[in-house]
Motif scaffolding. Structure first.
Motif, PDB file in Angstrom:
ATOM      1  N   LEU A 128       0.826  -1.205   0.000  1.00  0.00           N
ATOM      2  CA  LEU A 128       0.000   0.000   0.000  1.00  0.00           C
ATOM      3  C   LEU A 128       0.863   1.258   0.000  1.00  0.00           C
ATOM      4  O   LEU A 128       0.548   2.240  -0.685  1.00  0.00           O
ATOM      5  CB  LEU A 128      -0.933  -0.005   1.215  1.00  0.00           C
ATOM      6  CG  LEU A 128      -2.052  -1.047   1.213  1.00  0.00           C
ATOM      7  CD1 LEU A 128      -2.821  -1.008   2.529  1.00  0.00           C
ATOM      8  CD2 LEU A 128      -3.000  -0.820   0.045  1.00  0.00           C
ATOM      9  N   GLU A 129       1.946   1.238   0.773  1.00  0.00           N
ATOM     10  CA  GLU A 129       2.859   2.389   0.792  1.00  0.00           C
ATOM     11  C   GLU A 129       3.447   2.631  -0.597  1.00  0.00           C
ATOM     12  O   GLU A 129       3.537   3.774  -1.064  1.00  0.00           O
ATOM     13  CB  GLU A 129       3.988   2.143   1.797  1.00  0.00           C
ATOM     14  CG  GLU A 129       3.578   2.232   3.254  1.00  0.00           C
ATOM     15  CD  GLU A 129       3.522   3.664   3.759  1.00  0.00           C
ATOM     16  OE1 GLU A 129       3.562   4.592   2.927  1.00  0.00           O
ATOM     17  OE2 GLU A 129       3.439   3.855   4.980  1.00  0.00           O
TER      18      GLU A 129
ATOM     19  N   HIS B  31       0.828   4.021  -2.809  1.00  0.00           N
ATOM     20  CA  HIS B  31       0.520   5.388  -2.389  1.00  0.00           C
ATOM     21  C   HIS B  31       1.530   6.370  -2.982  1.00  0.00           C
ATOM     22  O   HIS B  31       1.149   7.435  -3.499  1.00  0.00           O
ATOM     23  CB  HIS B  31       0.537   5.464  -0.861  1.00  0.00           C
ATOM     24  CG  HIS B  31      -0.086   6.703  -0.305  1.00  0.00           C
ATOM     25  ND1 HIS B  31      -1.444   6.939  -0.316  1.00  0.00           N
ATOM     26  CD2 HIS B  31       0.468   7.805   0.284  1.00  0.00           C
ATOM     27  CE1 HIS B  31      -1.706   8.105   0.240  1.00  0.00           C
ATOM     28  NE2 HIS B  31      -0.559   8.657   0.608  1.00  0.00           N
TER      29      HIS B  31
ATOM     30  N   LEU C 280       1.142   9.342  -5.762  1.00  0.00           N
ATOM     31  CA  LEU C 280       1.597  10.706  -5.503  1.00  0.00           C
ATOM     32  C   LEU C 280       2.530  11.184  -6.613  1.00  0.00           C
ATOM     33  O   LEU C 280       2.454  12.345  -7.051  1.00  0.00           O
ATOM     34  CB  LEU C 280       2.309  10.763  -4.153  1.00  0.00           C
ATOM     35  CG  LEU C 280       2.808  12.136  -3.698  1.00  0.00           C
ATOM     36  CD1 LEU C 280       1.648  13.107  -3.567  1.00  0.00           C
ATOM     37  CD2 LEU C 280       3.563  12.022  -2.377  1.00  0.00           C
TER      38      LEU C 280
ATOM     39  N   ASN D  52      -4.078   7.400  -4.611  1.00  0.00           N
ATOM     40  CA  ASN D  52      -3.709   7.983  -3.327  1.00  0.00           C
ATOM     41  C   ASN D  52      -4.858   7.943  -2.328  1.00  0.00           C
ATOM     42  O   ASN D  52      -4.676   7.608  -1.154  1.00  0.00           O
ATOM     43  CB  ASN D  52      -3.263   9.437  -3.532  1.00  0.00           C
ATOM     44  CG  ASN D  52      -1.775   9.614  -3.327  1.00  0.00           C
ATOM     45  OD1 ASN D  52      -1.001   8.731  -3.649  1.00  0.00           O
ATOM     46  ND2 ASN D  52      -1.374  10.740  -2.797  1.00  0.00           N
TER      47      ASN D  52
ATOM     48  N   SER E 104      -7.538   5.956  -2.327  1.00  0.00           N
ATOM     49  CA  SER E 104      -7.920   4.592  -1.948  1.00  0.00           C
ATOM     50  C   SER E 104      -6.915   3.968  -0.988  1.00  0.00           C
ATOM     51  O   SER E 104      -7.302   3.364   0.028  1.00  0.00           O
ATOM     52  CB  SER E 104      -8.080   3.719  -3.200  1.00  0.00           C
ATOM     53  OG  SER E 104      -6.886   3.698  -3.963  1.00  0.00           O
ATOM     54  N   THR E 105      -5.626   4.116  -1.268  1.00  0.00           N
ATOM     55  CA  THR E 105      -4.626   3.555  -0.351  1.00  0.00           C
ATOM     56  C   THR E 105      -4.606   4.322   0.969  1.00  0.00           C
ATOM     57  O   THR E 105      -4.438   3.725   2.042  1.00  0.00           O
ATOM     58  CB  THR E 105      -3.226   3.576  -0.984  1.00  0.00           C
ATOM     59  OG1 THR E 105      -2.923   4.905  -1.458  1.00  0.00           O
ATOM     60  CG2 THR E 105      -3.146   2.611  -2.151  1.00  0.00           C
ATOM     61  N   GLY E 106      -4.800   5.633   0.899  1.00  0.00           N
ATOM     62  CA  GLY E 106      -4.848   6.423   2.129  1.00  0.00           C
ATOM     63  C   GLY E 106      -6.000   6.011   3.027  1.00  0.00           C
ATOM     64  O   GLY E 106      -5.856   5.936   4.256  1.00  0.00           O
TER      65      GLY E 106
END
Length: 312
Positions: free
Chosen positions: A179-180, A183, A187, A227, A229-231
């Motif tokens: 996920l990171e 993300h 970005l 961004n 969705s993962t956030g």
């Protein structure tokens, strides 16, 4: 912000996704019936704005849940059910918002959106409105048990379970790093497109027309969606780490404004008419400068989350 303030913000905002989206849906249905392109564009813009607003509504809802958790007469089961329903509605809301933006982008490039986009937006908006209304009704049941359907199972009939998502991510070694990675890829896509477009507006690479760069915008929106969705997955996994984090609050405000700002580059004539060798107007340069500063702020406060707010 403390839980009380966040709870009041949730109460202030929580009707916008349902009522605002209902207004947009009504306008969209009328526009299809009367075949009015300006009305269609207005409805699509409403869908996009409401999709952006729905993110802080969901996040402040978690603060409201914590604030009333131990109060007499408040059912933890009903709150969990509302949370699950709201997450499902939010997922469809964001997909609808992205499809609405795509329709606006197509309008700008070809003066009309494709039939496939109209059908997708129509189907998604109807589903989303139903899910939002359902989540709102469940929220009402928390404080108004008299409207609860007798004998209803409040916990085991949701398509998405927040606890299941959280347990999976926490128990899976590769989930959080993945996920990171996604993300930061998202970005990078946002910033890459934003810098290219905004630097052109400021006078760099003047030999390129804005219409040529306009085709890059979907990549930026894809990054924005990645961004968000993962956030949100980060948030639902460890909500206590983020709920009262001041840096996150500022980041979200800046990101929502930057998200609305994309409408300027998507819909307005002023940037679209900027041809090769031409200078943007002073107003366009102001909008561009603000956009760049907003994204710089998003990056800064995102990086400062471990240090501002003491939540990590």
């Amino acid at each position: 912000m403390n839980l009380s303030t966040l709870t009041h913000i949730h109460l202030l905002l929580n009707h916008f996704p349902t009522v605002g989206f209902g207004v947009g849906l009504g306008l969209f249905l009328v526009s299809l019936y009367v075949k009015s392109d300006p009305m269609k564009r207005a409805a699509l813009a409403i869908f996009l704005i409401i999709a952006l607003m729905s993110v802080p509504v969901y996040m402040t809802g978690k603060a409201a849940q914590r604030a009333i958790k131990d109060q007499p007469g408040v059912s933890d089961v009903l709150m969990e059910r509302h949370q699950d329903a709201a997450l499902l509605a939010l997922a469809f809301m964001e997909i609808t918002g992205m499809m609405a933006w795509l329709g606006l982008w197509q309008f700008r490039r070809t003066s009309r959106a494709t039939n496939g986009n109209w059908i997708a937006v129509l189907v998604l908006s109807l589903i989303t409105f139903g899910l939002m209304a359902r989540a709102a009704n469940m929220g009402g049941e928390i404080r108004h048990p008299e409207i609860t359907v007798p004998g209803a199972d409040p916990a085991d009939n949701e398509w998405i379970r927040v606890t299941s998502i959280s347990d999976f991510i926490n128990a899976t070694n590769w989930a959080w790093p993945t996920l990171e990675t996604l993300h930061f890829i998202g970005l990078s896509m946002i910033l890459g497109v934003a810098l290219i477009v905004n630097l052109r507006m400021l006078g760099i690479a003047k030999n390129i027309s804005f219409s040529a760069l306009h085709r890059l915008l979907p990549w930026g929106i894809l990054g924005f969606g990645l961004n968000v969705s993962t956030g949100m997955l980060f948030f639902v996994t460890i909500p206590d780490q983020y709920t009262q984090n001041l840096s996150l609050h500022i980041k979200m405000i800046l990101m929502m404004i930057a998200g609305v700002n994309i409408l300027y580059f998507t819909m307005f004539e002023e940037p679209w008419k900027l041809g090769p060798g031409q200078d943007a107007s002073a107003r366009a340069k102001v909008v561009t400068t603000v956009t760049v500063l907003l994204w710089v702020g998003v990056i800064y406060f995102g990086r400062m989350m471990p240090f501002i707010g003491n939540s990590f």
